[in-house]
Every structure is written in structure tokens, then in C-alpha cells.
Design an enzyme around this catalytic site. Structure first.
Site, PDB file in Angstrom:
ATOM      1  NE  ARG A 159      -7.701  -0.277 -16.888  1.00 51.62           N
ATOM      2  CZ  ARG A 159      -6.494  -0.635 -16.506  1.00 51.62           C
ATOM      3  NH1 ARG A 159      -6.228  -1.905 -16.294  1.00 51.62           N
ATOM      4  NH2 ARG A 159      -5.522   0.256 -16.313  1.00 51.62           N
ATOM      5  CG  HIS A 219       3.146  -0.797  -9.884  1.00 44.99           C
ATOM      6  ND1 HIS A 219       2.592   0.148 -10.712  1.00 44.99           N
ATOM      7  CD2 HIS A 219       2.154  -1.679  -9.628  1.00 44.99           C
ATOM      8  CE1 HIS A 219       1.315  -0.150 -10.933  1.00 44.99           C
ATOM      9  NE2 HIS A 219       1.038  -1.263 -10.300  1.00 44.99           N
ATOM     10  CE1 TYR A 229       9.855  10.548  -9.119  1.00 47.71           C
ATOM     11  CE2 TYR A 229      12.104  10.942  -8.362  1.00 47.71           C
ATOM     12  CZ  TYR A 229      11.220  10.342  -9.241  1.00 47.71           C
ATOM     13  OH  TYR A 229      11.704   9.539 -10.245  1.00 47.71           O
ATOM     14  CD  GLU A 261      -1.243   2.080 -10.717  1.00 49.57           C
ATOM     15  OE1 GLU A 261      -1.920   1.996 -11.741  1.00 49.57           O
ATOM     16  OE2 GLU A 261      -0.361   2.960 -10.532  1.00 49.57           O
ATOM     17  CE  LYS A 318       2.616  11.156  -9.285  1.00 50.13           C
ATOM     18  NZ  LYS A 318       2.232   9.920  -8.587  1.00 50.13           N
ATOM     19  CE  LYS A 338      -5.660   8.985 -12.606  1.00 47.96           C
ATOM     20  NZ  LYS A 338      -6.381   7.717 -12.480  1.00 47.96           N
ATOM     21  N   GLY A 375      -1.565   6.569 -15.224  1.00 43.31           N
ATOM     22  CA  GLY A 375      -0.697   5.681 -15.983  1.00 43.31           C
ATOM     23  C   GLY A 375       0.627   6.332 -16.349  1.00 43.31           C
ATOM     24  N   GLY A 376       1.034   7.333 -15.547  1.00 46.21           N
ATOM     25  CA  GLY A 376       2.356   7.920 -15.740  1.00 46.21           C
ATOM     26  C   GLY A 376       2.405   9.069 -16.726  1.00 46.21           C
ATOM     27  CB  VAL A 418      -2.889  -6.860 -18.736  1.00 44.45           C
ATOM     28  CG1 VAL A 418      -2.057  -7.866 -19.526  1.00 44.45           C
ATOM     29  CG2 VAL A 418      -3.399  -5.750 -19.644  1.00 44.45           C
TER      30      VAL A 418
HETATM   31  C1  MV4 Z   1       5.346   8.518  -8.592  1.00 44.15           C
HETATM   32  C2  MV4 Z   1       6.707   8.160  -8.631  1.00 44.15           C
HETATM   33  C3  MV4 Z   1       7.516   8.643  -7.636  1.00 44.15           C
HETATM   34  N1  MV4 Z   1       7.017   9.437  -6.671  1.00 44.15           N
HETATM   35  N2  MV4 Z   1       4.898   9.311  -7.610  1.00 44.15           N
HETATM   36  C4  MV4 Z   1       3.931   6.410 -12.615  1.00 44.15           C
HETATM   37  C5  MV4 Z   1       2.605   5.809 -12.912  1.00 44.15           C
HETATM   38  C6  MV4 Z   1       1.672   6.401 -11.944  1.00 44.15           C
HETATM   39  N3  MV4 Z   1       0.664   5.473 -11.560  1.00 44.15           N
HETATM   40  C7  MV4 Z   1       2.511   6.792 -10.811  1.00 44.15           C
HETATM   41  N4  MV4 Z   1       3.881   6.829 -11.284  1.00 44.15           N
HETATM   42  C8  MV4 Z   1       4.869   7.246 -10.467  1.00 44.15           C
HETATM   43  N5  MV4 Z   1       4.474   8.070  -9.480  1.00 44.15           N
HETATM   44  C9  MV4 Z   1       5.730   9.769  -6.694  1.00 44.15           C
HETATM   45  N6  MV4 Z   1       5.252  10.565  -5.746  1.00 44.15           N
HETATM   46  C10 MV4 Z   1       7.132   7.309  -9.644  1.00 44.15           C
HETATM   47  C11 MV4 Z   1       6.226   6.855 -10.581  1.00 44.15           C
HETATM   48  C12 MV4 Z   1       6.764   5.994 -11.582  1.00 44.15           C
HETATM   49  C13 MV4 Z   1       6.384   4.656 -11.679  1.00 44.15           C
HETATM   50  C14 MV4 Z   1       5.421   4.107 -10.832  1.00 44.15           C
HETATM   51  C15 MV4 Z   1       5.048   2.803 -10.951  1.00 44.15           C
HETATM   52  C16 MV4 Z   1       5.651   2.010 -11.909  1.00 44.15           C
HETATM   53  C17 MV4 Z   1       6.588   2.527 -12.766  1.00 44.15           C
HETATM   54  C18 MV4 Z   1       6.967   3.848 -12.664  1.00 44.15           C
HETATM   55  C19 MV4 Z   1       7.927   4.353 -13.522  1.00 44.15           C
HETATM   56  C20 MV4 Z   1       8.289   5.656 -13.412  1.00 44.15           C
HETATM   57  C21 MV4 Z   1       7.702   6.483 -12.455  1.00 44.15           C
END
Ligand code: MV4
Length: 448
Positions: A291, A207, A201, A274, A157, A116, A163-164, A294
Site C-alpha cells: 500500500r 528499520h 533475533y 521492510e 513470529k 509472512k 507490524g510487530g 504514511v
Molecule cells: C525482528 C526483530 C529482531 N529480530 N526480527 C517488528 C516489526 C516487524 N516488522 C519486525 N519486527 C522485528 N522483527 C528479528 N529476527 C525486531 C523487530 C522489532 C522492530 C523492527 C522494526 C522496527 C521496530 C521494532 C521494534 C521492536 C522489534
């Protein structure tokens, strides 16, 4: 073009790849575990090889056995599907050494985008928009200093995560020291990589992801975006294309930025970038999936492109000849519901015998399934049984068709999440296209 492809996967995605092989006149080889001897993909592939016991580590993740199966059957390429070995750069290295084509990007690209922090650095260099954030943090003191610059709340992170997994939201400096230590410890044990970084944040993001396709001759297409905000614990539940929250202007701008970045990094085959969208509609790059995904069928339905066929053609070195797929000329709207074998309220997995099975049909309805009536869903793998995808001239029409399709879908003997999908399609936030990554938890908390 390849003569024979081994599919290193199972379930609906193995079926999806078998179909693409048929269309291209390529022979297909299924691999399977002992638990999957009666599975649909084993029945429909031209050949099948049992490679180990139910446990994925000994079958679908067993690299030496998969390579041996490819050699024994004379396959010239391996399609990894999603999950399992699909983002494993070591597996792609082994394929290359054994002169088998891994149907995906190069192992180098997989390594860059899989880390990442490296991905963030590549993103900055090639012009993708990022949230204010840092590189790898040395210690908690540096974390506090950087967080003060970014402003709270921030999120920690893991560089090796994705993937969270391994994320911590931090709302003030007092919490940051302890969060830094626990996040470092968790990252070391979970990802064998203790490196962590910080980002501003976003409280209730959406998404959004962009599908890219590139051949080995420098041509790159952006097949538009998908909206995947309806998720629970980082598992997507419903996806659609195009995103109801995207303006045409922003789509064109972001497609150009993405296409430029992929060309600069000489990316090949399929990829998904993403992004998080904030309340103001701004997009920020999060991570890249190297990749097939789904949710690719919603993109196929609005672009008319068979992305698996094109992925295989690109991996074989063909010069792709696509119609002008500028993403702002979508054909209508598509929605996908993931049908899982689980309790719709508690999400407890619900494997078992499927006693009755009837799939929906009719205009604008597509079902990608890996199961059939009379088959026992094994407990060893994820709960995805099938995907229902509907298409319509408008979003409202796609939703109406999805409601009908869900009402028609009969899966007896086990529990499925169909009732959750039916509740989501009654939800005003969803009907009006105002959903966020928090919507599902609200619907579940309220009850249905
Ligand atoms: C974040 C966020 C809020 N702020 N980053 C979760 C999966 C990963 N790909 C990135 N994620 C997140 N990153 C910042 N700076 C909130 C999430 C997140 C989230 C993102 C996409 C879809 C669902 C989610 C559910 C919880 C948190």
C-alpha cells in the site's frame, strides 16, 4: 485515465489523494462517518457520501456501503489510502467483481505478501536476503531442534501477524516450549491463523525500507530507502530519506535485488519492502507492505516523484514515464515528524476541540494535515493529525528546518507529541544518525 475516484479513507491521507486527483484532473468522492461530517477531506473532495456511524467497522471498514457509495456516485476506481481496507485482499476482490479498479496491487499479490511465511518463501525464491529461519513449525519439539541450528536468541513470529504483533523473543531452549504454546494460542485468536515460525533475533536493529513503484508493462523503479528506526510500540514517529546508515554501495546492490524480485513476481503499483539492518549494516527482508505508506512524502521530497500520482497512473494501466530515478541520485535529505493528538509522555490519546491552529511554513517545509482550527478531533480513530516534512541540501539542514517548523506549529486545545519530537531532535543519537529501534524508549525513560 479514471474520471472519478472514491477515497475510502479519512484525515491527512484522504487530503493527499484528493490533491493527486486534482493534479490529474480526476473528480474525487469522499466517504465519511457521522463523526467526520465536518472533516477536512469532506470539505475538499468534489462530492461526499456519509456511509455510517463513527465506529470504523460500520463506516470506513464497511465494504457493502463503500461499494454502494462508489456505484451511486459513478466512481470508476477506489483509493484505499493506508490502514482500513488498504491491505484487505477480500475488498480488492469485491472491487474487481464490481468493476471498480482497486488502486493497489492485485488481490493475489496482497495475499502472498500478507502471509509472512508465504512472503518468506517468495523472498527466498526471488533472491531477497533473509535471516536464518524456518517455515511453519509443527510443534515445540521441532521448534527446539530448529532453534538449536539457528542459535539463540531467536524470535517466534505469527504467519498471519505483521507490524510487530504476535512476536516472542526466546533466549534459551527452556523458554521455547512455553513460548511456542502461548504464541500459537495468541496467533489463533488474534489472526485466526495459528501458524508460527522462527528467526534469528537481532537485538538492536534499524528499520530500513525500500519504496518500489511498478506499472503493468513490466517496468519497475526503486525510489530508494527510508530510515524508520524511531518507533514506539511498532508505531513510527520520525522517518527520513535517505538512511544515514546506508552506504551507496549497499543501496545500489539492494535496489537491484529488490527491482529484480518485483519484476519476477510481476508486482504492480506501489509497495514497500521492510528490512532489518544488523549492527554490521547487513539487511534482511522482513515483510512487504502492499500500500501507500504514511511516510511516503520523504521519498517524494528526495526523488521529486509524486508517488500518489504515479500510483494512480499505474493502476489505470498507463505506461509510466519517469525520469531516471536511480536511487543513488537523491536530492538532499528529508525528515518527517508525525504529529499525534496524544500526551507526549504517556501516549494517551487526546482527542478534543482544536481551539487554535497555525501550521509552519517557509522554504523546504511541507505540512500534510487532516485538521483545522475549530474542528473537534474524534476519539474513534487513530491519533495522527498531521505530518511535518522538511527538506534540506544536507541532513543537518533538514533537521534545522524541522526544529524551526516544530517551534512554529501551534495546535491549541489538545495535547500533541510536538514536545517529544523537539526532544528527539536534541538527542545526540538522532543528530548523529546513530538511532535504533530502542532510541525512543531511552529518551522517554530519561525524561524530557
Ligand atoms: C525482528 C526483530 C529482531 N529480530 N526480527 C517488528 C516489526 C516487524 N516488522 C519486525 N519486527 C522485528 N522483527 C528479528 N529476527 C525486531 C523487530 C522489532 C522492530 C523492527 C522494526 C522496527 C521496530 C521494532 C521494534 C521492536 C522489534
Amino acid at each position: 485515465m479514471f474520471k472519478k475516484i472514491l477515497i475510502a479513507n479519512r484525515g491527512e491521507i484522504a487530503m493527499r489523494v484528493i490533491r493527486a486527483c486534482r493534479i490529474l484532473g480526476i473528480r474525487s468522492v469522499a466517504i465519511h462517518s457521522e463523526a467526520d461530517a465536518g472533516a477536512l477531506h469532506v470539505r475538499f473532495a468534489d462530492e461526499a457520501v456519509c456511509i455510517g456511524p463513527a465506529e470504523a467497522a460500520k463506516s470506513y471498514l464497511n465494504v457493502p456501503q463503500i461499494i454502494a457509495a462508489a456505484e451511486v456516485t459513478g466512481a470508476d476506481a477506489i483509493h484505499p489510502g493506508y490502514g482500513f481496507l488498504s491491505e484487505n485482499a477480500h475488498f480488492a476482490d469485491v472491487c474487481r467483481k464490481c468493476r471498480l479498479t482497486f488502486i493497489g496491487p492485485t488481490p493475489e499479490a496482497m495475499r502472498t505478501w500478507g502471509d509472512k511465511v508465504a512472503a518468506r518463501e517468495a523472498a527466498v525464491r526471488f533472491g531477497l536476503p533473509l535471516l536464518p529461519g524456518t517455515g511453519v513449525l509443527k510443534d515445540a519439539v521441532e521448534a527446539v531442534r530448529e532453534a538449536d541450528k539457528i542459535g539463540y536468541p531467536v524470535i517466534l513470529k505469527a504467519a498471519g501477524g505483521g507490524g510487530g504483533r504476535g512476536m516472542r523473543v526466546v533466549r534459551n531452549a527452556d523458554e521455547l516450549g512455553r513460548a511456542f504454546d502461548s504464541a500459537t494460542r495468541e496467533a489463533s485468536s488474534a489472526f485466526k491463523n495459528p501458524n508460527i515460525y522462527l528467526e534469528r533475533y537481532i537485538e538492536e536493529p534499524r528499520h530500513i525500507e525500500f519504496q518500489v513503484l511498478a506499472d503493468q508493462h513490466g517496468q519497475v523503479w526503486t525510489l530508494g530507502e527510508r530510515e524508520c528506526s524511531l518507533q514506539r510500540r511498532h508505531q513510527k514517529v520520525v522517518e527520513e530519506a535517505p538512511s544515514p546508515s546506508m552506504t551507496n554501495d549497499r543501496r545500489i546492490r539492494m535496489s537491484d535485488i529488490v527491482r529484480h524480485a518485483m519484476r519476477e513476481t510481476a508486482y504492480t503499483t506501489l509497495g514497500t519492502l521492510e528490512f532489518l539492518m544488523d549492527e554490521g549494516g547487513e539487511l534482511y527482508f522482513m515483510e512487504m507492505n502492499t500500500r501507500l505508506q504514511v511516510e511516503h512524502p520523504v521519498t517524494e521530497m528526495v526523488t521529486g516523484v509524486d508517488v500518489v500520482e504515479q500510483q494512480i497512473r499505474a493502476a489505470a494501466g498507463e505506461r509510466l514515464r519517469l525520469p531516471d530515478t536511480r536511487p543513488w541520485s537523491f536530492r538532499g535529505h528529508a525528515i518527517e515528524c508525525r504529529i499525534n493528538a496524544e500526551d507526549p509522555r504517556t501516549f494517551t490519546p487526546w482527542p478534543g476541540l482544536i481551539t487554535e491552529y497555525h501550521a509552519p511554513g517557509g522554504g523546504g517545509v511541507r505540512v500534510d494535515s487532516g485538521v483545522y482550527g475549530g474542528w473537534r478531533v474524534p476519539s474513534a480513530y487513530d491519533a495522527l493529525l498531521a505530518k511535518v516534512i522538511t527538506h534540506g541540501a544536507t541532513r543537518a539542514e533538514a533537521i534545522a528546518r524541522m526544529r524551526c517548523a516544530l517551534d512554529e506549529f501551534v495546535i491549541g486545545g489538545i495535547r500533541t507529541n510536538i514536545p517529544l519530537h523537539q526532544a528527539l531532535l536534541r538527542e545526540p543519537e538522532v543528530i548523529e544518525g546513530r538511532m535504533s529501534t530502542r532510541t525512543i524508549e531511552r529518551v522517554i525513560a530519561r525524561g524530557f
